[in-house]
Design a protein around this motif. Structure first.
Motif, mmCIF file in Angstrom:
data_model
loop_
_atom_site.group_PDB
_atom_site.id
_atom_site.type_symbol
_atom_site.label_atom_id
_atom_site.label_comp_id
_atom_site.label_asym_id
_atom_site.label_seq_id
_atom_site.Cartn_x
_atom_site.Cartn_y
_atom_site.Cartn_z
ATOM 1 N N HIS A 142 2.377 38.409 33.302
ATOM 2 C CA HIS A 142 3.042 39.683 33.040
ATOM 3 C C HIS A 142 2.081 40.765 32.543
ATOM 4 C CE1 HIS A 142 7.185 38.272 33.596
ATOM 5 N NE2 HIS A 142 6.758 37.140 33.079
ATOM 6 N N ALA A 143 0.877 40.365 32.156
ATOM 7 C CA ALA A 143 -0.082 41.317 31.609
ATOM 8 C C ALA A 143 -1.493 40.821 31.899
ATOM 9 C CB ALA A 143 0.118 41.475 30.099
ATOM 10 N N ALA A 144 -2.459 41.715 31.710
ATOM 11 C CA ALA A 144 -3.855 41.348 31.966
ATOM 12 C C ALA A 144 -4.283 40.150 31.132
ATOM 13 C CB ALA A 144 -4.756 42.542 31.681
ATOM 14 N N MET A 169 -9.331 42.928 33.977
ATOM 15 C CA MET A 169 -9.804 41.892 33.065
ATOM 16 C C MET A 169 -10.437 42.502 31.818
ATOM 17 S SD MET A 169 -11.311 38.849 35.500
ATOM 18 C CE MET A 169 -12.657 39.838 36.134
ATOM 19 N N ALA A 170 -11.166 43.597 32.009
ATOM 20 C CA ALA A 170 -11.824 44.247 30.872
ATOM 21 C C ALA A 170 -10.803 44.725 29.843
ATOM 22 C CB ALA A 170 -12.688 45.407 31.352
ATOM 23 N N GLU A 171 -9.631 45.153 30.326
ATOM 24 C CA GLU A 171 -8.587 45.597 29.406
ATOM 25 C C GLU A 171 -8.164 44.493 28.437
ATOM 26 O OE1 GLU A 171 -5.415 47.045 31.798
ATOM 27 O OE2 GLU A 171 -6.620 48.634 32.732
ATOM 28 N N ALA A 172 -8.272 43.240 28.888
ATOM 29 C CA ALA A 172 -7.874 42.101 28.064
ATOM 30 C C ALA A 172 -9.074 41.392 27.442
ATOM 31 C CB ALA A 172 -7.068 41.109 28.906
ATOM 32 N N GLY A 173 -10.264 41.976 27.602
ATOM 33 C CA GLY A 173 -11.457 41.355 27.043
ATOM 34 C C GLY A 173 -11.910 40.116 27.799
ATOM 35 N N LEU A 174 -11.531 40.018 29.078
ATOM 36 C CA LEU A 174 -11.901 38.869 29.901
ATOM 37 C C LEU A 174 -13.096 39.206 30.790
ATOM 38 C CD1 LEU A 174 -8.333 37.750 31.089
ATOM 39 C CD2 LEU A 174 -9.617 36.921 29.101
ATOM 40 N N THR A 175 -13.813 38.194 31.220
ATOM 41 C CA THR A 175 -14.933 38.353 32.145
ATOM 42 C C THR A 175 -14.690 37.475 33.368
ATOM 43 O OG1 THR A 175 -16.299 36.524 31.323
ATOM 44 C CG2 THR A 175 -16.431 38.639 30.136
ATOM 45 N N THR A 176 -15.600 37.552 34.319
ATOM 46 C CA THR A 176 -15.469 36.741 35.531
ATOM 47 C C THR A 176 -15.564 35.245 35.229
ATOM 48 O OG1 THR A 176 -17.856 37.040 35.912
ATOM 49 C CG2 THR A 176 -16.354 38.542 37.054
ATOM 50 N N LYS A 177 -16.047 34.873 34.050
ATOM 51 C CA LYS A 177 -16.101 33.460 33.664
ATOM 52 C C LYS A 177 -14.743 32.936 33.217
ATOM 53 C CE LYS A 177 -20.937 33.679 32.178
ATOM 54 N NZ LYS A 177 -21.879 33.498 31.037
ATOM 55 N N ASP A 178 -13.826 33.857 32.929
ATOM 56 C CA ASP A 178 -12.515 33.457 32.413
ATOM 57 C C ASP A 178 -11.478 33.235 33.503
ATOM 58 O OD1 ASP A 178 -13.235 33.640 29.624
ATOM 59 O OD2 ASP A 178 -13.235 35.821 29.880
ATOM 60 N N ASP A 222 -0.054 46.687 36.646
ATOM 61 C CA ASP A 222 -0.896 47.863 36.845
ATOM 62 C C ASP A 222 -2.048 47.926 35.855
ATOM 63 O OD1 ASP A 222 0.641 49.052 38.959
ATOM 64 O OD2 ASP A 222 2.144 49.596 37.464
ATOM 65 N N LEU A 223 -3.092 48.671 36.246
ATOM 66 C CA LEU A 223 -4.168 48.983 35.319
ATOM 67 C C LEU A 223 -3.644 49.944 34.256
ATOM 68 C CD1 LEU A 223 -5.652 48.045 37.998
ATOM 69 C CD2 LEU A 223 -7.554 49.463 37.240
ATOM 70 N N ALA A 224 -4.326 49.993 33.133
ATOM 71 C CA ALA A 224 -3.891 50.850 32.034
ATOM 72 C C ALA A 224 -3.904 52.320 32.420
ATOM 73 C CB ALA A 224 -4.762 50.626 30.794
ATOM 74 N N GLY A 225 -4.772 52.701 33.330
ATOM 75 C CA GLY A 225 -4.767 54.079 33.817
ATOM 76 C C GLY A 225 -5.858 54.944 33.239
ATOM 77 N N GLU A 226 -5.605 56.257 33.242
ATOM 78 C CA GLU A 226 -6.628 57.246 32.942
ATOM 79 C C GLU A 226 -7.190 57.137 31.533
ATOM 80 O OE1 GLU A 226 -4.733 60.965 33.834
ATOM 81 O OE2 GLU A 226 -3.954 60.190 35.714
ATOM 82 N N SER A 227 -6.411 56.557 30.590
ATOM 83 C CA SER A 227 -6.872 56.473 29.208
ATOM 84 C C SER A 227 -7.692 55.234 28.924
ATOM 85 C CB SER A 227 -5.659 56.492 28.261
ATOM 86 O OG SER A 227 -4.823 55.370 28.518
#
Length: 349
Positions: A142-144, A169-178, A222-227
Motif C-alpha cells: 500500500h506504500a513505498a 524506494m528513496a521515499e521509504a529509505g530503501l535501496t536496490t539491495k532491499d 504514486d510517487l510523493a510528487g513535486e515536494s
C-alpha cells in the motif's frame, strides 16, 4: 508495444528491445509520411523541426492539434513533426542539426548535459511525473515502505519507470539491495497476472488504462510528487543552447503555439482525438477513439500538476532531481540544474 496503437507507449530514456517494437517502428516508417514532414505552407515562414521520440501516437495530440488548428502557422512557423524510430539516438537529431527541438524527459536532458549535450528544457509538458507502482487490487502493498523484500518489474534499468522506482524506494529509505528488481521488458500484464512479480512500474495514463481495459483490478502507488527529495522532471521541449542563441524568437513562438495546442487538448479531448486521426494509423474506429480519449483524460492532471502556469519548470524540482540523479549514479558528474531549463520562452504571466 504493438503495431501502431493509440496508447502512449513512449518509454523515456530506454531502448525498445522487443521484436514487436521493431515491427511497430518499421511499420510506422512506411505508414506515416503524413505525420512526418512539413505540410505545404508559406515558404516565407520560419521552419522548425521537432523530434517526437516515438511513433505517431495520441500522447502527441497537443502538437497535432497545434498543426491542424493552424497555431504554428499563425505564429509564422512551418513545423515538421519528426517521429523517431526504435533505434534513433534520443538527442542525435539535435546534435546533428536535423532537429531544432526534441521532446524528452527532464531527467534525460540532465543526463544529456552530463554527457556534454547542451540541451535546455524550455517548456515542461508533464508537471507531474507519470509513473507509479501498479499492484493487484488485493495486494498487501500500500506504500513505498511495503516494498522491502518484494520483486518489482521494470522494462529495464533505464528510463522513467526505472527512475520512478528508485525515487519510490528513496521515499521509504530503501535501496536496490532491499528489493529484487526484475527486467521484464514491456510485459507488465503477463508478469503481474502470472505472479512473477509483486508489482510493476508503469505509466498511469497508459499501463494502468491497459490493465483496466483488460478487466484486471490494479491499484497505483504514486510517487510523493513535486515536494519529494527524490523529485523527477518528466517530458518537456528541449532545444540546444546554440539554437536558442540563434533563434530565440522562433523558440518563443513555437512554445506559445504549442501551449495553445495543450490548452485546446485539455479543454476538448474528443476534438483533439479527431484532429489527431490523420497522424495516427489505426485511430479509425469508435473503440480506439474512446480509448484515446481516456488516455487524454488521464494525462490532464499530469499536465496541470499542482497548478500554476502551464509549461513552467519548477526550479526546486530541478535542483532536487540533479542531486538525486547524482546520488543514484545516474549522472557521473555535477550538473548545474539552473542551466538545464529556462522559463524565458513561456508567455508572460
Amino acid at each position: 508495444m504493438r503495431v501502431v496503437t493509440p496508447l502512449p507507449l513512449r518509454r523515456f530514456g530506454g531502448p525498445r528491445t522487443s521484436t514487436a517494437v521493431l515491427v511497430a517502428a518499421l511499420l510506422a516508417a512506411t505508414l506515416t509520411s503524413c505525420a512526418d514532414g512539413s505540410k505545404a505552407g508559406d515558404k516565407s515562414a520560419a521552419h522548425v523541426t521537432l523530434g517526437l521520440t516515438y511513433i505517431p501516437n495520441i500522447q502527441f495530440a497537443p502538437f497535432y492539434v497545434a498543426e491542424e488548428k493552424g497555431y504554428y502557422k499563425d505564429a509564422g512557423l512551418q513545423v515538421t513533426l519528426h517521429h523517431h524510430t526504435a533505434s534513433d539516438d534520443l538527442f542525435g537529431g539535435l546534435k546533428a542539426g536535423r532537429e531544432d527541438l526534441v521532446l524528452a524527459g527532464g531527467d534525460e536532458m540532465l543526463q544529456g548535459r552530463a554527457s556534454s549535450v547542451p540541451v535546455v528544457d524550455v517548456m515542461t509538458v508533464y508537471k507531474r511525473y507519470p509513473v507509479a507502482l501498479l499492484v493487484p487490487g488485493e495486494s498487501p502493498l500500500h506504500a513505498a515502505s511495503d516494498l522491502r523484500g518484494r520483486t518489482i518489474g521494470v522494462p529495464g534499468p533505464y528510463g522513467e519507470t526505472y527512475f520512478g522506482l528508485l525515487a519510490l524506494m528513496a521515499e521509504a529509505g530503501l535501496t536496490t539491495k532491499d528489493v529484487t528488481i526484475k527486467s521484464i521488458g514491456y510485459t507488465q500484464q503477463a508478469a503481474l497476472t502470472a505472479h512473477r512479480v509483486d508489482g510493476v512500474m508503469g505509466f498511469v495514463n497508459n499501463d494502468q488504462i491497459n490493465f483496466e481495459q483488460a478487466g484486471l483490478d490494479v491499484r497505483a502507488i504514486d510517487l510523493a510528487g513535486e515536494s519529494s527529495a527524490a523529485s523527477l522532471v518528466s517530458s518537456g521541449l528541449g532545444a540546444s543552447e546554440s539554437f536558442l542563441a540563434k533563434r530565440p524568437g522562433d523558440v518563443r513562438k513555437f512554445v506559445q503555439a504549442t501551449l495553445r495546442g495543450v490548452e485546446f487538448t485539455l479543454a476538448h479531448p474528443k476534438e483533439a482525438v479527431e484532429l489527431s486521426r490523420s497522424y495516427i494509423p489505426g485511430l479509425t474506429d469508435a473503440k480506439s477513439q474512446a480509448l484515446a480519449q481516456k488516455v487524454l483524460k488521464a494525462s490532464a492532471p499530469l499536465i496541470r500538476g499542482s497548478g500554476g502556469q502551464l509549461g513552467k519548470n519548477d526550479p526546486q524540482t530541478w535542483l532536487r532531481m540533479a542531486g538525486f540523479l547524482k546520488d543514484k549514479g545516474l549522472i557521473q558528474k555535477e550538473v548545474p540544474a539552473g542551466k538545464a531549463y529556462s522559463n524565458d520562452y513561456l508567455p508572460k504571466e
